[in-house]
Design an enzyme around this catalytic site. Structure first.
Site, PDB file in Angstrom:
ATOM      1  N   HIS A 202       0.768  -1.152   0.121  1.00  0.00           N
ATOM      2  CA  HIS A 202      -0.054  -0.021   0.030  1.00  0.00           C
ATOM      3  C   HIS A 202       0.756   1.197   0.012  1.00  0.00           C
ATOM      4  O   HIS A 202       0.573   2.304  -0.787  1.00  0.00           O
ATOM      5  CB  HIS A 202      -0.987   0.078   1.137  1.00  0.00           C
ATOM      6  CG  HIS A 202      -2.005  -0.983   1.131  1.00  0.00           C
ATOM      7  ND1 HIS A 202      -1.899  -2.360   1.282  1.00  0.00           N
ATOM      8  CD2 HIS A 202      -3.258  -0.749   0.743  1.00  0.00           C
ATOM      9  CE1 HIS A 202      -3.060  -2.811   1.387  1.00  0.00           C
ATOM     10  NE2 HIS A 202      -3.987  -1.902   0.931  1.00  0.00           N
ATOM     11  N   HIS A 245      -0.596  -3.292   8.596  1.00  0.00           N
ATOM     12  CA  HIS A 245       0.753  -3.375   8.397  1.00  0.00           C
ATOM     13  C   HIS A 245       1.580  -2.982   9.869  1.00  0.00           C
ATOM     14  O   HIS A 245       0.915  -2.080  10.360  1.00  0.00           O
ATOM     15  CB  HIS A 245       1.582  -2.536   7.321  1.00  0.00           C
ATOM     16  CG  HIS A 245       1.447  -3.390   6.121  1.00  0.00           C
ATOM     17  ND1 HIS A 245       2.186  -4.382   5.632  1.00  0.00           N
ATOM     18  CD2 HIS A 245       0.735  -3.183   4.916  1.00  0.00           C
ATOM     19  CE1 HIS A 245       2.001  -4.592   4.564  1.00  0.00           C
ATOM     20  NE2 HIS A 245       0.910  -3.940   4.017  1.00  0.00           N
ATOM     21  N   ASP A 249       6.893  -1.481   8.500  1.00  0.00           N
ATOM     22  CA  ASP A 249       6.640  -1.865   7.024  1.00  0.00           C
ATOM     23  C   ASP A 249       6.347  -0.708   6.246  1.00  0.00           C
ATOM     24  O   ASP A 249       6.830  -0.402   4.999  1.00  0.00           O
ATOM     25  CB  ASP A 249       5.289  -2.837   6.884  1.00  0.00           C
ATOM     26  CG  ASP A 249       5.392  -4.123   7.703  1.00  0.00           C
ATOM     27  OD1 ASP A 249       6.604  -4.476   7.958  1.00  0.00           O
ATOM     28  OD2 ASP A 249       4.489  -4.634   8.008  1.00  0.00           O
TER      29      ASP A 249
END
Length: 335
Positions: A202, A245, A249
């Site tokens: 993302h 996440h 990350d």
């Protein structure tokens, strides 16, 4: 003496050819990542045995599961703004080349002016307006495919415990081929995948949109920078609060994406010649030769030649096709 680079003997691809072929290369990297996600999903530690890792972001922001949908909304808006920037750069390119403005809505001038009006902030960014839309497009997709290929390797190497989201009760992949296809078609949003934590996919998309709007959007209007920053911060908060996440990350993904994008500098040749080698041999998907382009007008190019006695000679020539000999010195210092 003229410095000769290793790419001086190579025929560089037209920008439009690069713009199309690097999209296909991105799709190939998504396909490779989709296969890697099958491995990560199978290797993920059992959530009943291994609990989520301690994370300061999780401690600071309370869990709000539905914010996962807000992340998708923010990504959609950021991607739309990036497409708007590229389209408006194309209109700015046409104006810079002395071409007529597009007027498809002659019956409704107001709509035509809003959609096809030329935006120019007047900001001196050091980036030429000519072909800026194609170069921005190429930088976006080359960065995207490189980072996704790297992510496919990283997510397979180390399996992290699932965060406190739906992956605590992971679904089994009963049809791997279908899951790969769904990953390719929906860019992951419609497929089953857990364990692909380090690093965030993302965030790659979010950061790329931020870079396009920060660097190129500012050539059009000042509003792109603050708007993109606010959307990015909201996206990062949503990712952490929804436990999609770990915080690391996001940080690692942000750093990798920014670094890769800046290494692939804005260049009138498009992608670096090394990357063009990946697509230069293709027998399909647009010609390898530059064709006559209605968006191009003859331009004067100054060539500086160092003579033996220290004198300088400046020659002007009309060129319809750009070729680069040695490093593009004018690009140093550009984003």
């Amino acid at each position: 003496m003229v410095l000769m680079g290793p790419h001086s003997a190579l025929r560089l691809l037209p920008l439009k050819t690069q713009a199309i072929r690097f999209v296909l290369l991105l799709l190939l990297s998504v396909l490779i990542l989709a296969v890697a996600l099958l491995v990560t999903n199978a290797r993920m530690p059992d959530p009943k045995v291994v609990r989520p890792l301690p994370d300061i972001g999780f401690e600071v922001f309370p869990k709000v599961g539905w914010l996962e949908h807000l992340t998708d909304v923010c990504i959609f808006i950021l991607n739309f703004l990036s497409l708007l920037v590229v389209f408006k750069l194309y209109l700015l390119h046409r104006q810079n080349e002395g071409l007529d403005e597009l007027q498809p809505f002659s019956c409704c001038p107001l709509i035509g002016k809003i959609i096809f009006g030329v935006w120019d902030s007047g900001r001196q960014s050091g980036i030429e307006k000519r072909d800026a839309h194609l170069i921005a497009w190429i930088r976006y997709f080359t960065t995207y495919f490189i980072v996704l290929l790297f992510r496919a390797i990283v997510v397979v190497m180390t399996s992290y415990p699932a965060t406190d989201n739906h992956c605590q009760n992971p679904m089994k992949i009963t049809n791997p081929v279908k899951n790969v296809i769904m990953t390719l078609v929906t860019f992951g949003s419609g497929s089953i995948h857990c364990g692909d934590l380090m690093f965030s996919g993302h965030t790659v998309s979010i950061t790329l949109s931020l870079l396009v709007q920060w660097i190129y959007g500012s050539m059009l209007h000042w509003v792109f920078r603050p708007a993109s920053v606010l959307l990015v911060l909201l996206s990062f908060y949503s990712i952490i609060a929804s436990r999609s996440h770990y915080t690391d990350d996001i940080l690692v993904s942000f750093y990798i994406t920014v670094t890769t994008f800046l290494v692939l500098r804005h260049s009138p040749d498009g992608a670096p010649w090394q990357l063009q080698l990946l697509i230069g041999w293709w027998p399909c998907c647009v010609s390898n030769e530059e064709t006559e382009d209605s968006d191009r007008n003859p331009t004067f190019v100054a060539v500086e030649v160092f003579l033996p006695h220290g004198d300088y000679q400046c020659a002007e020539r009309i060129s319809e096709e750009k070729t680069t000999v040695g490093p593009a010195c004018g690009n140093f210092g550009h984003w």
